[in-house]
Design a protein around this motif. Structure first.
Motif, short mmCIF file in Angstrom:
data_model
loop_
_atom_site.label_atom_id
_atom_site.label_comp_id
_atom_site.label_asym_id
_atom_site.label_seq_id
_atom_site.Cartn_x
_atom_site.Cartn_y
_atom_site.Cartn_z
N VAL A 13 -28.93 -32.27 -71.91
CA VAL A 13 -30.03 -33.13 -71.49
C VAL A 13 -30.14 -33.17 -69.96
O VAL A 13 -29.13 -33.12 -69.25
CB VAL A 13 -29.85 -34.55 -72.06
CG1 VAL A 13 -28.61 -35.24 -71.49
CG2 VAL A 13 -31.10 -35.40 -71.85
N ALA A 14 -31.37 -33.24 -69.46
CA ALA A 14 -31.61 -33.36 -68.03
C ALA A 14 -31.25 -34.77 -67.56
O ALA A 14 -31.55 -35.75 -68.25
CB ALA A 14 -33.08 -33.06 -67.73
N LEU A 15 -30.62 -34.86 -66.42
CA LEU A 15 -30.19 -36.15 -65.89
C LEU A 15 -31.17 -36.68 -64.85
O LEU A 15 -31.76 -35.93 -64.09
CB LEU A 15 -28.80 -36.03 -65.27
CG LEU A 15 -27.66 -35.58 -66.19
CD1 LEU A 15 -26.33 -35.61 -65.44
CD2 LEU A 15 -27.59 -36.45 -67.44
N THR A 16 -31.31 -38.00 -64.83
CA THR A 16 -32.09 -38.70 -63.82
C THR A 16 -31.33 -38.67 -62.49
O THR A 16 -30.15 -38.28 -62.45
CB THR A 16 -32.31 -40.15 -64.23
OG1 THR A 16 -31.02 -40.79 -64.30
CG2 THR A 16 -33.01 -40.26 -65.58
N PRO A 17 -31.95 -39.10 -61.38
CA PRO A 17 -31.20 -39.18 -60.12
C PRO A 17 -29.93 -40.02 -60.26
O PRO A 17 -28.89 -39.65 -59.70
CB PRO A 17 -32.21 -39.84 -59.17
CG PRO A 17 -33.54 -39.39 -59.68
CD PRO A 17 -33.40 -39.36 -61.18
N LYS A 18 -30.01 -41.10 -61.03
CA LYS A 18 -28.81 -41.93 -61.25
C LYS A 18 -27.74 -41.15 -62.01
O LYS A 18 -26.56 -41.19 -61.66
CB LYS A 18 -29.20 -43.19 -62.03
CG LYS A 18 -28.04 -44.13 -62.33
CD LYS A 18 -28.50 -45.33 -63.16
CE LYS A 18 -27.32 -46.23 -63.54
NZ LYS A 18 -27.75 -47.38 -64.38
N GLY A 19 -28.15 -40.45 -63.04
CA GLY A 19 -27.21 -39.66 -63.82
C GLY A 19 -26.64 -38.51 -63.02
O GLY A 19 -25.44 -38.20 -63.12
N ARG A 20 -27.48 -37.87 -62.22
CA ARG A 20 -27.02 -36.74 -61.40
C ARG A 20 -26.02 -37.20 -60.34
O ARG A 20 -25.05 -36.50 -60.04
CB ARG A 20 -28.21 -36.04 -60.77
CG ARG A 20 -27.86 -34.76 -60.04
CD ARG A 20 -27.17 -33.76 -60.97
NE ARG A 20 -26.72 -32.60 -60.21
CZ ARG A 20 -27.47 -31.54 -59.98
NH1 ARG A 20 -28.70 -31.47 -60.49
NH2 ARG A 20 -27.01 -30.52 -59.29
N GLU A 21 -26.27 -38.36 -59.78
CA GLU A 21 -25.34 -38.91 -58.79
C GLU A 21 -23.96 -39.14 -59.42
O GLU A 21 -22.93 -38.83 -58.82
CB GLU A 21 -25.88 -40.22 -58.22
CG GLU A 21 -25.00 -40.83 -57.15
CD GLU A 21 -25.55 -42.14 -56.60
OE1 GLU A 21 -24.94 -42.71 -55.68
OE2 GLU A 21 -26.61 -42.60 -57.10
N LEU A 22 -23.95 -39.67 -60.65
CA LEU A 22 -22.69 -39.89 -61.34
C LEU A 22 -22.02 -38.55 -61.68
O LEU A 22 -20.80 -38.40 -61.51
CB LEU A 22 -22.92 -40.69 -62.62
CG LEU A 22 -21.68 -41.00 -63.48
CD1 LEU A 22 -20.62 -41.74 -62.68
CD2 LEU A 22 -22.08 -41.79 -64.73
N TYR A 23 -22.81 -37.58 -62.14
CA TYR A 23 -22.25 -36.26 -62.45
C TYR A 23 -21.60 -35.64 -61.21
O TYR A 23 -20.46 -35.15 -61.27
CB TYR A 23 -23.36 -35.34 -62.97
CG TYR A 23 -22.92 -33.89 -63.06
CD1 TYR A 23 -22.16 -33.43 -64.14
CD2 TYR A 23 -23.22 -32.98 -62.04
CE1 TYR A 23 -21.73 -32.11 -64.20
CE2 TYR A 23 -22.80 -31.67 -62.10
CZ TYR A 23 -22.05 -31.24 -63.17
OH TYR A 23 -21.62 -29.94 -63.23
N ASP A 24 -22.33 -35.63 -60.10
CA ASP A 24 -21.81 -35.03 -58.86
C ASP A 24 -20.53 -35.73 -58.41
O ASP A 24 -19.57 -35.08 -57.95
CB ASP A 24 -22.86 -35.08 -57.76
CG ASP A 24 -24.03 -34.13 -58.00
OD1 ASP A 24 -23.87 -33.19 -58.80
OD2 ASP A 24 -25.10 -34.34 -57.40
N LYS A 25 -20.52 -37.04 -58.54
CA LYS A 25 -19.34 -37.83 -58.14
C LYS A 25 -18.13 -37.45 -58.98
O LYS A 25 -17.02 -37.22 -58.45
CB LYS A 25 -19.65 -39.32 -58.27
CG LYS A 25 -18.47 -40.24 -58.02
CD LYS A 25 -18.83 -41.69 -58.32
CE LYS A 25 -17.62 -42.60 -58.24
NZ LYS A 25 -17.95 -44.00 -58.62
#
Length: 462
Positions: free
Chosen positions: A283-295
């Motif tokens: 699934v594609a992540l929102t900016p919030k989700g992407r920030e958590l993924y990158d972290k």
């Protein structure tokens, strides 16, 4: 293109067979995955889904490539700077930009432009520029057809067939190089990717990637079939609800090439760059989700302390899985916490539409306007009642760290230092001749459109 690449790299055909076997088994044993793909319209595209990758050397090549892909309804999406990961390119992905077009033609080409400004040896840089300026990667006929498409707004069926034939020549492998062996070796000493771009007649496809529903099974299957996989699956760990993109590949082939010499003849040598890649999309992540993924990804890699490789693969996977325990692993929570993008669809079940009417109230009657609004609580209630369901919007794009990991493992590049030089999207877009689409805005638009359509259906039914 797939047929051409299979002839050029026979192991790619073996890979397609393996992926088909794995996908068939997943669909047979996990009907919920089949149902999800049917709901999102991805089931019919699964076996033909591919992404390719090419590497270009000049702004003029990138600009014409944009025009070539536009004939096929493919547009530049996203900007990726790989220089911080020691790969001297920046890139975009050409693809369709709406769900229907993607389901009709699920083909993406990750397209990189060599950053000549990052070559520290000035003399070598000038030789590279001269070599690139001496080549023409497009046939005269394909340029004429591109211009005809732009003038007429389309091509006839005969012209379209001719366009495909001519365009394929740009991506074909040529084993005779226009540069000397000595220059190739100097380019190689700078970076394998620089040699791959500058040393050849054109931007041969260096991999074509099928989509699998279980990349871990494919990784194990490659080993069982004697196909040498790279040590690490790039991206997030294995999950119940896949997110973003996981990638692996078989190791690059050593291919015989002939280098041009000063007498006008050729001398033998070899080149290593083309490989087979496999991907599993989530699934594609929102900016919030992407920030958590990158972290969490950064946290795992920092804890490992070195680049993941064959020697530390088991330890890295353990660290990665531990770090990602902080990332919710069910679609409802991903939706409720605004971490991922979803389609909104009316349920196939015979839900009580009177309850839907009471929940929607006045907002449903406004759903025909551009402001399709529904309160968070009302949406939660409708989902709980089974009136509305959410289905994951698949991630259609790429991850810079993963792309760099794939490139490095197949170029046998052990350099860990990054190139000096700032990310330069403006320069890339100037070379491209257009702005790149923001992939997050595209996903947000798809989600919003699905919500509007869903509310309109409910309102009409009520």
């Amino acid at each position: 293109m797939s047929e051409m690449y299979q002839k050029e790299v026979p192991l790619y055909g073996d890979l397609i067979e393996l992926v088909t076997e794995v996908n068939t088994e997943v669909l047979n044993k996990q009907p919920e995955i089949r149902q999800q793909l049917e709901h999102t319209g991805e089931i019919d595209r699964l076996n033909m889904e591919r992404h390719g990758a090419i590497r270009l050397g000049t702004a003029a090549e990138l600009s014409m490539m944009r025009r070539l892909f536009a004939v096929m309804g493919m547009h530049p999406v996203g900007y990726y700077d790989l220089a911080p990961a020691a790969v001297p390119v920046h890139s975009t992905a050409f693809r369709a930009i709406d769900s229907q077009s993607l389901n009709n033609s699920p083909f993406r080409v990750f397209t990189s432009l060599l950053r000549l400004d990052l070559i520290g040896d000035e003399a070598l840089k000038q030789e590279a520029i001269a070599a690139l300026n001496n080549r023409n990667i497009f046939t005269g006929n394909v340029v004429s057809l591109i211009e005809r498409f732009e003038e007429q707004g389309g091509l006839t069926a005969d012209d379209a067939r001719q366009f495909v034939k001519e365009a394929l020549e740009t991506f074909r492998w040529h084993d005779k190089t226009p540069v000397s062996k000595a220059l190739y070796q100097r380019l190689l000493s700078q970076h394998g990717l620089i040699a791959d771009v500058v040393g050849f007649k054109g931007p041969h496809i260096n991999h074509l990637t099928p989509r699998t529903l279980d990349i871990d099974a494919v990784q194990a299957g490659m080993q069982a079939k004697g196909i040498p996989p790279k040590a690490i699956i790039e991206g997030p760990p294995r999950r119940e609800c896949p997110i973003l993109l996981r990638q692996t590949s078989f190791k690059a082939l050593e291919e015989a090439v002939s280098f041009k010499n000063s007498e006008g003849g050729y001398e033998t040598g070899h080149h290593t760059a083309r490989f087979g890649e496999i991907e599993q999309r989530g699934v594609a992540l929102t900016p919030k989700g992407r920030e958590l993924y990158d972290k969490l990804l950064s946290q795992a890699r920092n804890q490992l302390g070195v680049t993941p490789n064959a020697d530390n693969a088991a330890k890295y996977y353990q660290i990665l899985e531990s770090a990602f325990e902080a990332f919710p692993d069910d679609y409802q929570t991903l939706h409720d916490e605004g971490l991922a993008y979803f389609y909104y669809q009316t349920s196939d079940s015979s839900a009580d539409m009177s309850s839907a009417d009471s929940e929607l109230g006045v907002n449903a009657s406004e759903s025909s306007s551009s402001n399709s609004f529904i309160s968070k609580q009302a949406m939660a209630d409708l989902i709980e009642q089974g009136v509305i369901r959410v289905e994951p919007i698949v991630y259609e794009d790429f991850l810079p760290v993963s792309a760099a990991g794939i490139f490095q493992s197949n170029l046998h590049d052990t350099k860990q230092s990054s190139y000096e030089g700032n990310s330069n999207q403006q320069e890339f877009e100037s070379a491209l001749g257009a702005r790149v689409h923001d992939e997050l805005e595209l996903y947000q638009t798809i989600q919003a459109q699905s919500l509007k359509a869903c509310l309109m259906r409910l309102n009409n039914h009520a």
